[in-house]
Design a protein around this motif. Sequence first.
Motif, PDB file in Angstrom:
ATOM      1  N   SER A   1       6.837   1.913 -10.776  1.00 43.64           N
ATOM      2  CA  SER A   1       7.912   1.124 -10.183  1.00 43.64           C
ATOM      3  C   SER A   1       9.263   1.847 -10.238  1.00 43.64           C
ATOM      4  CB  SER A   1       8.021  -0.219 -10.896  1.00 43.64           C
ATOM      5  OG  SER A   1       9.103  -0.965 -10.427  1.00 43.64           O
TER       6      SER A   1
ATOM      7  N   LYS B   1       1.401  -4.952  -9.671  1.00 36.30           N
ATOM      8  CA  LYS B   1       2.349  -4.005  -9.072  1.00 36.30           C
ATOM      9  C   LYS B   1       3.451  -4.758  -8.338  1.00 36.30           C
ATOM     10  CE  LYS B   1       2.560   0.086  -6.211  1.00 36.30           C
ATOM     11  NZ  LYS B   1       1.880   0.940  -5.264  1.00 36.30           N
ATOM     12  N   ALA B   2       3.096  -5.799  -7.603  1.00 32.90           N
ATOM     13  CA  ALA B   2       4.096  -6.587  -6.873  1.00 32.90           C
ATOM     14  C   ALA B   2       5.058  -7.273  -7.832  1.00 32.90           C
ATOM     15  CB  ALA B   2       3.410  -7.620  -5.976  1.00 32.90           C
ATOM     16  N   ALA B   3       4.564  -7.723  -8.961  1.00 36.21           N
ATOM     17  CA  ALA B   3       5.403  -8.430  -9.940  1.00 36.21           C
ATOM     18  C   ALA B   3       6.314  -7.475 -10.723  1.00 36.21           C
ATOM     19  CB  ALA B   3       4.531  -9.212 -10.903  1.00 36.21           C
TER      20      ALA B   3
ATOM     21  N   ASP C   1      -2.872  -5.061  -7.593  1.00 33.32           N
ATOM     22  CA  ASP C   1      -1.865  -5.343  -6.569  1.00 33.32           C
ATOM     23  C   ASP C   1      -0.925  -6.467  -7.001  1.00 33.32           C
ATOM     24  OD1 ASP C   1      -2.785  -3.331  -4.886  1.00 33.32           O
ATOM     25  OD2 ASP C   1      -4.101  -4.676  -3.761  1.00 33.32           O
ATOM     26  N   GLU C   2      -1.455  -7.505  -7.657  1.00 37.60           N
ATOM     27  CA  GLU C   2      -0.598  -8.595  -8.155  1.00 37.60           C
ATOM     28  C   GLU C   2       0.375  -8.077  -9.214  1.00 37.60           C
ATOM     29  OE1 GLU C   2      -3.554 -12.468  -7.755  1.00 37.60           O
ATOM     30  OE2 GLU C   2      -3.717 -11.175  -9.526  1.00 37.60           O
TER      31      GLU C   2
ATOM     32  N   ARG D   1       8.021  -4.923  -9.456  1.00 37.18           N
ATOM     33  CA  ARG D   1       9.132  -4.411  -8.620  1.00 37.18           C
ATOM     34  C   ARG D   1      10.447  -5.012  -8.963  1.00 37.18           C
ATOM     35  NH1 ARG D   1       5.815  -4.196  -2.987  1.00 37.18           N
ATOM     36  NH2 ARG D   1       4.420  -2.630  -3.744  1.00 37.18           N
TER      37      ARG D   1
END
Length: 162
Positions: free
Chosen positions: A68, A158-160, A155-156, A162
């Motif tokens: 990130s 990684k999105a959280a 993916d969940e 950011r």
Amino acid sequence: MRLGTRFVVVLALAALLVTTTASCGRSKSAVCTQCGRDECKNLAFTVGLEGGGSVRTCCPRCALRYISEKRPAVTALAVRGFADGRSLDARKAFYVEGSDVHPCASHEKGAAVDARGCCLKAVYDRCEPSLVAFDSADTAESFARDHGGFMRTFDELKAATR
């Protein structure tokens, strides 16, 4: 307590001990590039970099923060399964976040205290909440039932981050 009941209790305690400690053997020769902790063999994460080379971290949490913050060109992501230490494709692994198992924090020397030696202080720990990987959703869900936390995909997570 009957002999059969004692055996079941001892067996359950032994299984818990193996799950929370033996599976997290520390490697004094491998140190996390992000937080400086000794690598836990059943949490280690490797980020393969475009152009060669790699970055190794002590746990998936440190790897996610590295990805990130640095946004490197990534060719491969590998994580060690918590249950058996086998290398897994990190993008396909299933993770349990926020369980009662905190292998990264287990090597710290005592709890944080104030100047008088008392009163536990809240301290930021980049490896928390705990994050452990598994090769199947069933295994991750079973672990979460036994140790708390929530199953997440890469993916969940990684999105959280950011």
